[in-house]
Design a protein around this motif. Structure first.
Motif, PDB file in Angstrom:
ATOM      1  N   ASP A 100      -3.088 -10.717  -4.658  1.00  0.00           N
ATOM      2  CA  ASP A 100      -2.877 -11.135  -3.275  1.00  0.00           C
ATOM      3  C   ASP A 100      -4.192 -11.114  -2.492  1.00  0.00           C
ATOM      4  OD1 ASP A 100      -0.208 -11.572  -3.668  1.00  0.00           O
ATOM      5  OD2 ASP A 100       0.459  -9.674  -2.795  1.00  0.00           O
ATOM      6  N   LYS A 101      -5.020 -10.122  -2.772  1.00  0.00           N
ATOM      7  CA  LYS A 101      -6.296 -10.015  -2.082  1.00  0.00           C
ATOM      8  C   LYS A 101      -7.186 -11.209  -2.396  1.00  0.00           C
ATOM      9  CE  LYS A 101     -10.304  -6.975  -1.591  1.00  0.00           C
ATOM     10  NZ  LYS A 101     -10.938  -5.698  -2.037  1.00  0.00           N
ATOM     11  N   LYS A 102      -7.245 -11.584  -3.665  1.00  0.00           N
ATOM     12  CA  LYS A 102      -8.064 -12.722  -4.055  1.00  0.00           C
ATOM     13  C   LYS A 102      -7.545 -14.009  -3.440  1.00  0.00           C
ATOM     14  CE  LYS A 102      -9.761 -10.860  -8.435  1.00  0.00           C
ATOM     15  NZ  LYS A 102      -9.768 -11.016  -9.912  1.00  0.00           N
ATOM     16  N   GLU A 154      -4.320  -6.795  -6.110  1.00  0.00           N
ATOM     17  CA  GLU A 154      -5.594  -7.476  -6.328  1.00  0.00           C
ATOM     18  C   GLU A 154      -5.410  -8.991  -6.312  1.00  0.00           C
ATOM     19  OE1 GLU A 154      -9.615  -7.946  -6.783  1.00  0.00           O
ATOM     20  OE2 GLU A 154      -8.445  -6.149  -6.299  1.00  0.00           O
ATOM     21  N   GLU A 178      -8.612 -14.208   0.117  1.00  0.00           N
ATOM     22  CA  GLU A 178     -10.053 -14.404   0.283  1.00  0.00           C
ATOM     23  C   GLU A 178     -10.504 -15.808  -0.107  1.00  0.00           C
ATOM     24  OE1 GLU A 178     -11.708 -11.347  -2.103  1.00  0.00           O
ATOM     25  OE2 GLU A 178     -11.459  -9.765  -0.587  1.00  0.00           O
ATOM     26  N   ASN A 193       0.822  -1.210   0.000  1.00  0.00           N
ATOM     27  CA  ASN A 193       0.000   0.000   0.000  1.00  0.00           C
ATOM     28  C   ASN A 193       0.857   1.261   0.000  1.00  0.00           C
ATOM     29  OD1 ASN A 193      -2.449  -1.363  -0.022  1.00  0.00           O
ATOM     30  ND2 ASN A 193      -2.525  -1.530   2.218  1.00  0.00           N
TER      31      ASN A 193
END
Length: 213
Positions: A153-155, A151, A158, A120
């Motif tokens: 890494d986020k997926k 995105e 999750e 970030n």
């Protein structure tokens, strides 16, 4: 730089800063005394005082800007060298020494943050770089690839069940190194190909740093 300024001071463009300063002080003293002469001689001396002030300030301002740019270029090269060697703390120390922080500084700071896995913070620095130089394709490409990485890494975070189904291989996105060659290998399964695709996309962010010199 207008050569006329050097001609007013009576020095060459190859003169050192010290030589230019000494000549300026000499002329300033001369015309400061002559301006009190009567008639046109005094008026001309007063005009020359103004001319040498302008000439000296213009010459020294340009030289200062040139020196700053040269020093910045050298420091950017040092940051690049440290990053490539994996010396992230040393790279950060060089960046911290900058007084002026243009777009390239923020770009390099984003690379350092990326190497620390501070995604970030890296993204924010790239956004600042783009605000300062929106036409820079290197910054824009790096920013787009970083967003894809975040995105990805986020997926993965999750979907832990999907990671387990893949035998734990895709627990996180592969961390790209500084050189694209280090990311390449043979024998790819489908899951490997997916991970490597994201990896190679993000390499553009880091490999572009090689062109910042």
């Amino acid at each position: 730089m207008n050569k006329h300024y050097y001609e007013i001071l009576g020095v060459s463009e190859s003169a050192t800063d010290e030589e230019i300063r000494a000549r300026y002080e000499e002329l300033k003293k001369k015309y400061s005394e002559e301006r009190f002469l009567e008639g046109e001689a005094g008026n001309e001396a007063a005009r020359m005082l103004n001319r040498i002030d302008v000439a000296y300030n213009e010459i020294m301002t340009e030289r200062s800007e040139k020196h700053s740019a040269e020093n910045a270029g050298s420091s950017y090269a040092k940051v690049d060298e440290y990053i490539r060697a994996g010396k992230i703390n040393e790279a950060q120390a060089v960046l911290d020494e900058f007084n002026e922080r243009p777009a390239e500084w923020h770009y390099l700071q984003s690379v350092v943050f990326y190497k620390k896995n501070w995604m970030n913070e890296s993204k924010k620095q790239l956004e600042i770089a783009l605000q300062m130089d929106s036409s820079n394709e290197k910054y824009r490409t790096a920013y787009n690839k970083l967003k894809e990485k975040i995105e990805y890494d986020k997926k993965q975070a999750e979907n832990p069940q999907q990671q387990q189904a893949q035998g734990g291989y895709a627990q996180s996105a592969p961390q790209p190194g500084y050189d694209e060659q280090q990311q390449m290998g043979g024998g790819f399964c489908e899951q490997c190909a997916t991970c490597c695709a994201c990896n190679m996309l993000m390499n553009c962010c880091l490999n572009a740093c090689c062109n910042c010199r």
